[in-house]
Design an enzyme around this catalytic site. Structure first.
Site, PDB file in Angstrom:
ATOM      1  N   ASN A 212     -36.538 -30.307  -5.815  1.00  0.00           N
ATOM      2  CA  ASN A 212     -36.912 -31.314  -4.850  1.00  0.00           C
ATOM      3  C   ASN A 212     -37.933 -32.312  -5.717  1.00  0.00           C
ATOM      4  O   ASN A 212     -37.705 -33.440  -5.566  1.00  0.00           O
ATOM      5  CB  ASN A 212     -38.003 -31.036  -3.736  1.00  0.00           C
ATOM      6  CG  ASN A 212     -37.204 -30.291  -2.368  1.00  0.00           C
ATOM      7  OD1 ASN A 212     -37.000 -30.714  -1.551  1.00  0.00           O
ATOM      8  ND2 ASN A 212     -36.468 -29.210  -2.731  1.00  0.00           N
TER       9      ASN A 212
ATOM     10  N   GLY B 109     -44.507 -35.020  -1.102  1.00  0.00           N
ATOM     11  CA  GLY B 109     -44.712 -35.669  -2.311  1.00  0.00           C
ATOM     12  C   GLY B 109     -45.111 -34.849  -3.702  1.00  0.00           C
ATOM     13  O   GLY B 109     -45.603 -33.726  -3.480  1.00  0.00           O
ATOM     14  N   TYR B 110     -44.969 -35.454  -4.818  1.00  0.00           N
ATOM     15  CA  TYR B 110     -45.518 -34.666  -6.005  1.00  0.00           C
ATOM     16  C   TYR B 110     -46.611 -35.387  -6.785  1.00  0.00           C
ATOM     17  O   TYR B 110     -46.508 -36.491  -7.190  1.00  0.00           O
ATOM     18  CB  TYR B 110     -44.336 -34.547  -6.824  1.00  0.00           C
ATOM     19  CG  TYR B 110     -43.329 -33.556  -6.148  1.00  0.00           C
ATOM     20  CD1 TYR B 110     -43.407 -32.299  -6.488  1.00  0.00           C
ATOM     21  CD2 TYR B 110     -42.311 -34.093  -5.538  1.00  0.00           C
ATOM     22  CE1 TYR B 110     -42.652 -31.272  -5.929  1.00  0.00           C
ATOM     23  CE2 TYR B 110     -41.354 -33.129  -4.794  1.00  0.00           C
ATOM     24  CZ  TYR B 110     -41.564 -31.779  -5.086  1.00  0.00           C
ATOM     25  OH  TYR B 110     -40.744 -30.768  -4.393  1.00  0.00           O
ATOM     26  N   LEU B 111     -47.591 -34.584  -7.138  1.00  0.00           N
ATOM     27  CA  LEU B 111     -48.775 -35.039  -7.879  1.00  0.00           C
ATOM     28  C   LEU B 111     -48.418 -34.728  -9.272  1.00  0.00           C
ATOM     29  O   LEU B 111     -48.769 -35.390 -10.260  1.00  0.00           O
ATOM     30  CB  LEU B 111     -50.137 -34.447  -7.715  1.00  0.00           C
ATOM     31  CG  LEU B 111     -50.622 -34.781  -6.218  1.00  0.00           C
ATOM     32  CD1 LEU B 111     -51.646 -33.709  -5.597  1.00  0.00           C
ATOM     33  CD2 LEU B 111     -51.279 -36.188  -6.400  1.00  0.00           C
TER      34      LEU B 111
ATOM     35  N   GLU C 157     -46.729 -39.387  -7.026  1.00  0.00           N
ATOM     36  CA  GLU C 157     -45.519 -40.088  -7.698  1.00  0.00           C
ATOM     37  C   GLU C 157     -44.920 -40.880  -6.776  1.00  0.00           C
ATOM     38  O   GLU C 157     -44.840 -40.364  -5.686  1.00  0.00           O
ATOM     39  CB  GLU C 157     -44.591 -39.055  -8.749  1.00  0.00           C
ATOM     40  CG  GLU C 157     -45.668 -38.320  -9.764  1.00  0.00           C
ATOM     41  CD  GLU C 157     -44.666 -37.462 -10.422  1.00  0.00           C
ATOM     42  OE1 GLU C 157     -43.486 -37.315  -9.861  1.00  0.00           O
ATOM     43  OE2 GLU C 157     -45.334 -36.598 -11.446  1.00  0.00           O
TER      44      GLU C 157
END
Lengths: 157, 157
Positions: free
Chosen positions: A144, A28-30, A82
């Site tokens: 990604n 996942g992405y911060l 996110e």
């Protein structure tokens, strides 16, 4: 500064018979801002946090910082990421002297398969396997971080 | 999950005579989104990366993850941070059983002095020093991540 030189391609044929390793990846992405992506990832039984800067004009070279962290901490951090977690299997495939990372995506990115090869310089020559399709290096739609927000299934065909 | 319970106040009088330690802090943000701030910091001769989630309704409790990393790596990461680096001195001041962190800001946040105290619970009682001013707990304008983008000097008086 650590820089990674990578070229990225779509995959158009069967590669799995040639793979020598397969690892499940959940990430996942911060931050998915291209200038400063912050990613947390569970890769097999290990956890990582990775920060990437913006690429050069060709998109092949990006500043990258990475640390291994406990899987349990990645799982905590995934809860505040996110929306849009990436789920995929990474296959390693040898072609001549080079090892391709081939990612087969699941969930909302099902149908997408991409290969990456790491090079010593942007213009280094390498052997192209039969299953290697169109190059998408530097095309941010295939980052990604972009796929997390705009998954492949939503793309107009 | 690690949670920090903190209450934050403006500082209205002289506190420096009571301080037992002072440390220079320089920090930047890879993400200043309140739901998932990612901060890199040089604090004295040490480096840190810190990730915070969004606070509860009162703003006193936030998920926090932190790792010490080499100062040289923080300096690299500061180069790709969002514009607006925070520069301040952190003073430690004892008041009864509690230790206040008092931050005096420089640069575009010159004139701002804030104190924080860490508590075991949101409603724990503590001794208030004379120099403690209005409480600003949970007021996002006083988050360092907000001050980086909207420094104190730009605020309407």
């Amino acid at each position: 500064m650590a820089k990674e030189i990578e070229r990225k391609f779509l995959v158009k044929g069967d590669f799995k018979d040639e793979a020598f390793k397969a690892t499940r990846i959940t990430q996942g992405y911060l931050s998915s801002v291209p200038e400063r992506t912050v990613r947390v990832r569970v890769k097999g039984d290990k956890g990582f946090i990775t920060i990437k800067g913006i690429g050069n004009a060709s998109g092949a070279s990006r500043y990258e910082w990475e640390k291994e962290i406990p899987v349990e901490e990645v799982k905590e951090l995934l809860l505040i990421c996110e929306p849009g977690v990436i789920d995929k299997t990474r296959y390693l495939v040898k072609a001549g002297e080079f090892t391709f990372e081939v990612d087969e995506f699941y969930g909302d990115n099902e149908g997408l398969v991409m290969a990456e090869v790491e090079l010593a310089s942007v213009d280094e020559d390498f052997e192209r396997p039969d299953w290697l399709g169109a190059e998408v290096t530097g095309d941010r739609r295939y980052y990604n971080s972009h796929l997390a927000r705009h998954p492949y299934k939503e793309w107009a065909v």
